[in-house]
Design an enzyme around this catalytic site. Structure first.
Site, short mmCIF file in Angstrom:
data_model
loop_
_atom_site.label_atom_id
_atom_site.label_comp_id
_atom_site.label_asym_id
_atom_site.label_seq_id
_atom_site.Cartn_x
_atom_site.Cartn_y
_atom_site.Cartn_z
N GLY A 11 0.83 -1.21 0.00
CA GLY A 11 0.00 0.00 0.00
C GLY A 11 0.86 1.25 0.00
N THR A 37 -5.38 -5.87 -2.21
CA THR A 37 -6.73 -5.37 -2.43
C THR A 37 -6.65 -4.32 -3.53
OG1 THR A 37 -6.51 -3.51 -0.91
CG2 THR A 37 -7.20 -5.63 0.05
N GLU A 127 -7.37 9.60 13.64
CA GLU A 127 -8.84 9.60 13.59
C GLU A 127 -9.48 8.97 14.82
OE1 GLU A 127 -10.95 8.93 10.11
OE2 GLU A 127 -9.46 9.88 8.82
N TYR A 149 -14.48 3.56 9.80
CA TYR A 149 -13.03 3.32 9.68
C TYR A 149 -12.33 3.64 10.99
CZ TYR A 149 -8.18 4.69 8.87
OH TYR A 149 -6.81 4.86 9.00
P1 NAD Z 1 -3.47 1.80 1.80
O1 NAD Z 1 -4.94 1.65 1.65
O2 NAD Z 1 -2.71 2.56 0.76
O3 NAD Z 1 -2.77 0.37 1.91
C1 NAD Z 1 -3.31 -0.67 2.69
C2 NAD Z 1 -2.58 -1.96 2.29
O4 NAD Z 1 -3.10 -3.03 3.10
C3 NAD Z 1 -2.82 -2.36 0.83
O5 NAD Z 1 -1.61 -2.76 0.24
C4 NAD Z 1 -3.77 -3.54 0.94
O6 NAD Z 1 -3.66 -4.47 -0.14
C5 NAD Z 1 -3.34 -4.15 2.26
N1 NAD Z 1 -4.40 -4.96 2.87
C6 NAD Z 1 -5.71 -4.62 3.06
N2 NAD Z 1 -6.37 -5.63 3.64
C7 NAD Z 1 -5.47 -6.64 3.84
C8 NAD Z 1 -5.54 -7.93 4.40
N3 NAD Z 1 -6.69 -8.41 4.87
N4 NAD Z 1 -4.42 -8.67 4.44
C9 NAD Z 1 -3.24 -8.21 3.95
N5 NAD Z 1 -3.11 -6.99 3.39
C10 NAD Z 1 -4.21 -6.21 3.33
O7 NAD Z 1 -3.25 2.43 3.23
P2 NAD Z 1 -2.17 3.47 3.79
O8 NAD Z 1 -2.67 4.84 3.57
O9 NAD Z 1 -0.82 3.08 3.32
O10 NAD Z 1 -2.29 3.18 5.36
C11 NAD Z 1 -1.46 2.22 5.99
C12 NAD Z 1 -1.78 2.17 7.46
O11 NAD Z 1 -1.56 3.46 8.04
C13 NAD Z 1 -3.22 1.80 7.79
O12 NAD Z 1 -3.23 0.99 8.94
C14 NAD Z 1 -3.89 3.14 8.08
O13 NAD Z 1 -4.98 2.99 8.94
C15 NAD Z 1 -2.74 3.89 8.72
N6 NAD Z 1 -2.77 5.35 8.61
C16 NAD Z 1 -2.85 5.94 7.39
C17 NAD Z 1 -2.81 7.33 7.29
C18 NAD Z 1 -2.87 8.03 5.95
O14 NAD Z 1 -2.95 9.25 5.92
N7 NAD Z 1 -2.83 7.33 4.82
C19 NAD Z 1 -2.68 8.10 8.45
C20 NAD Z 1 -2.62 7.45 9.69
C21 NAD Z 1 -2.65 6.08 9.75
O1 TDX Z 2 -12.95 14.03 -2.77
C1 TDX Z 2 -12.65 14.43 -1.63
N1 TDX Z 2 -12.99 15.69 -1.25
C2 TDX Z 2 -12.73 16.20 -0.02
O2 TDX Z 2 -13.08 17.35 0.28
C3 TDX Z 2 -11.94 13.61 -0.69
C4 TDX Z 2 -11.52 12.21 -1.06
C5 TDX Z 2 -11.67 14.13 0.55
N2 TDX Z 2 -12.06 15.39 0.89
C6 TDX Z 2 -11.77 15.89 2.25
C7 TDX Z 2 -12.22 14.99 3.37
C8 TDX Z 2 -11.17 15.23 4.45
O3 TDX Z 2 -11.55 16.35 5.24
O4 TDX Z 2 -10.34 15.96 2.36
C9 TDX Z 2 -9.91 15.57 3.67
C10 TDX Z 2 -8.96 14.39 3.52
O5 TDX Z 2 -9.72 13.28 3.07
P1 TDX Z 2 -9.02 11.86 2.78
O6 TDX Z 2 -7.87 12.06 1.87
O7 TDX Z 2 -10.10 10.91 2.40
O8 TDX Z 2 -8.40 11.51 4.22
P2 TDX Z 2 -9.07 11.43 5.68
O9 TDX Z 2 -10.50 11.13 5.61
O10 TDX Z 2 -8.63 12.66 6.44
O11 TDX Z 2 -8.30 10.14 6.26
C11 TDX Z 2 -6.89 9.96 6.03
O12 TDX Z 2 -6.16 10.33 7.16
C12 TDX Z 2 -6.22 9.51 8.29
C13 TDX Z 2 -6.59 8.53 5.63
O13 TDX Z 2 -7.40 8.15 4.53
C14 TDX Z 2 -6.79 7.59 6.79
O14 TDX Z 2 -6.42 6.27 6.41
C15 TDX Z 2 -5.94 8.07 7.93
O15 TDX Z 2 -6.13 7.26 9.06
#
Ligand code: NAD
Ligand code: TDX
Length: 336
Positions: A11, A37, A127, A149
């Site tokens: 991911g 996924t 979150e 979530y």
């Molecule tokens: P992402 O959606 O890009 O990647 C998630 C990965 O997990 C994918 O590669 C997917 O194939 C894999 N996955 C999903 N279900 C699975 C399963 N059952 N078994 C094995 N693999 C599986 O997510 P991301 O943005 O890289 O987030 C990674 C982690 O960080 C998550 O736990 C998320 O909650 C956390 N997180 C993300 C953010 C953010 O801003 N993106 C912020 C804080 C915390």
């Molecule tokens: O189309 C959009 N328009 C919009 O206004 C989307 C996709 C998002 N937004 C807003 C919603 C949120 O306030 O932008 C902000 C950021 O949205 P996302 O990128 O969906 O992130 P958020 O909901 O903040 O969650 C992210 O940060 C915490 C990650 O997806 C989570 O995995 C992480 O835990």
């Protein structure tokens, strides 16, 4: 060799972490366990797939027969795997409960049987604190998750803690703010808006655009995790925030500016249900350990926009040829 298991390594954050880990630690062997996924892609690891210090395993963290032996063979587990998109959890939450809660349980059960395991890093999120009206969340604040979530992540966050308190599993919980950088799936606001803008497609801004997120560059996140793996304390929770609180409308304007487009592309759309107004993390605990974010937001955002501009090979197949992605975009934005 130190054996490191990275779940969800295909991911966004996971793939950046795998790349960072291989580059930073010559004595690490990294195993990625990923279900692939819609959000997980081998393309995210294209440059490390043939690295002799990296093994890729296609599998589900909920499958104890696959995940268990991998955990048991590891020195460190860094558990990223999750369903991660809030909007999808509002449409259908089942996969979030399954992977984020039950999947974490499967890994923790395996960790319990692993006396050699030195760290289990549970990747949680800002979150879990819910919407923050004023001030910043500290690690001891009450958890008030407000979307499916966030609630599933909060469940896993406390389940992991309980395995430390009850079974002495060497758990550290981390709560990071919104990450940005290369290889983020184009459903999250930054990659969605950058790639839309490149094609002159309007960018759908929810509500009044006044919601605030704190932005953390993914490499600053990786550096924080590295520090915690080495010097964190088991049973503790650590916030990882970028210190860049930005309103969505200002973020959108900045993206459009860096992409060379005008604000005419902004399309206000109906708000997200239960949309958390603001997240804000206090990071004194981590900073006291010597960590500071190194990437300035303005420069990091500019570089991130440039990365999506330079890497159309990575995102065009998703946006243009993946029927599931197109169906998601239609369901999410079609009637908005
Ligand atoms: P992402 O959606 O890009 O990647 C998630 C990965 O997990 C994918 O590669 C997917 O194939 C894999 N996955 C999903 N279900 C699975 C399963 N059952 N078994 C094995 N693999 C599986 O997510 P991301 O943005 O890289 O987030 C990674 C982690 O960080 C998550 O736990 C998320 O909650 C956390 N997180 C993300 C953010 C953010 O801003 N993106 C912020 C804080 C915390
Ligand atoms: O189309 C959009 N328009 C919009 O206004 C989307 C996709 C998002 N937004 C807003 C919603 C949120 O306030 O932008 C902000 C950021 O949205 P996302 O990128 O969906 O992130 P958020 O909901 O903040 O969650 C992210 O940060 C915490 C990650 O997806 C989570 O995995 C992480 O835990």
């Amino acid at each position: 060799m130190i054996k490191v298991l990275v779940t969800g390594g295909a991911g966004f954050i996971g793939s950046n972490f795998v790349r960072y880990a291989l580059k930073t630690h010559a004595d690490w062997h990294v195993t990625t366990l990923d279900k692939l996924t819609y959000a997980g892609r081998k393309e995210n690891l294209h440059d490390v797939m043939d690295d002799p210090r990296h093994t890729f395993v296609h599998g589900d963290i909920c499958d104890a027969a696959v995940a268990g032996p991998l955990v048991e063979a590891s020195d460190y587990v860094v558990h990223f795997a999750a369903e991660t998109h809030v909007d999808r959890s509002i449409m259908a939450a089942g996969d979030f409960i399954k992977t984020d809660v039950e999947g974490s349980f499967v890994l923790l059960e395996a960790a319990r049987r692993s006396p050699a395991l030195k760290r289990f890093i549970q990747i949680s999120t800002d979150e879990v604190y819910g919407s923050v009206a004023e001030g910043s969340s500290t690690e001891t604040d009450e958890l008030k998750p407000r979307n499916p979530y966030a609630a599933s992540k909060a469940g896993a966050d406390r389940l992991a803690y309980s395995y430390w308190a009850t079974h002495d599993v060497p758990v550290i919980v981390t709560r990071a703010s919104n990450n940005y950088g290369p290889y983020q799936f184009p459903e999250k606001i930054i990659p969605l808006f950058v790639t839309n803008a490149m094609d002159d497609i309007p960018v759908p801004l929810y509500g009044d655009g006044g919601n605030v997120r704190d932005w953390l560059h993914v490499l600053d996140h990786c550096r924080a995790l590295d520090l915690l793996i080495h010097t964190g304390k088991n049973g503790e929770t650590y916030n990882i925030g970028g210190g860049n609180e930005v309103r969505n409308v200002d973020l959108t304007r900045a993206i459009l500016k860096h992409a060379g487009k005008t604000e005419a592309l902004i399309r206000p759309v109906a708000d997200r249900k239960g949309h958390d107004r603001r997240y804000s993390l206090g990071t004194a605990k981590l900073q006291a350990m010597g960590w500071q974010p190194q990437v300035a937001f303005e420069q990091g955002l500019r570089d991130t926009v440039a990365w999506y501009q330079a890497n159309e090979w990575w995102w065009r197949p998703i946006k243009e040829r993946d029927p599931a992605y197109k169906a998601y975009i239609e369901a999410q934005y079609g009637k908005r």
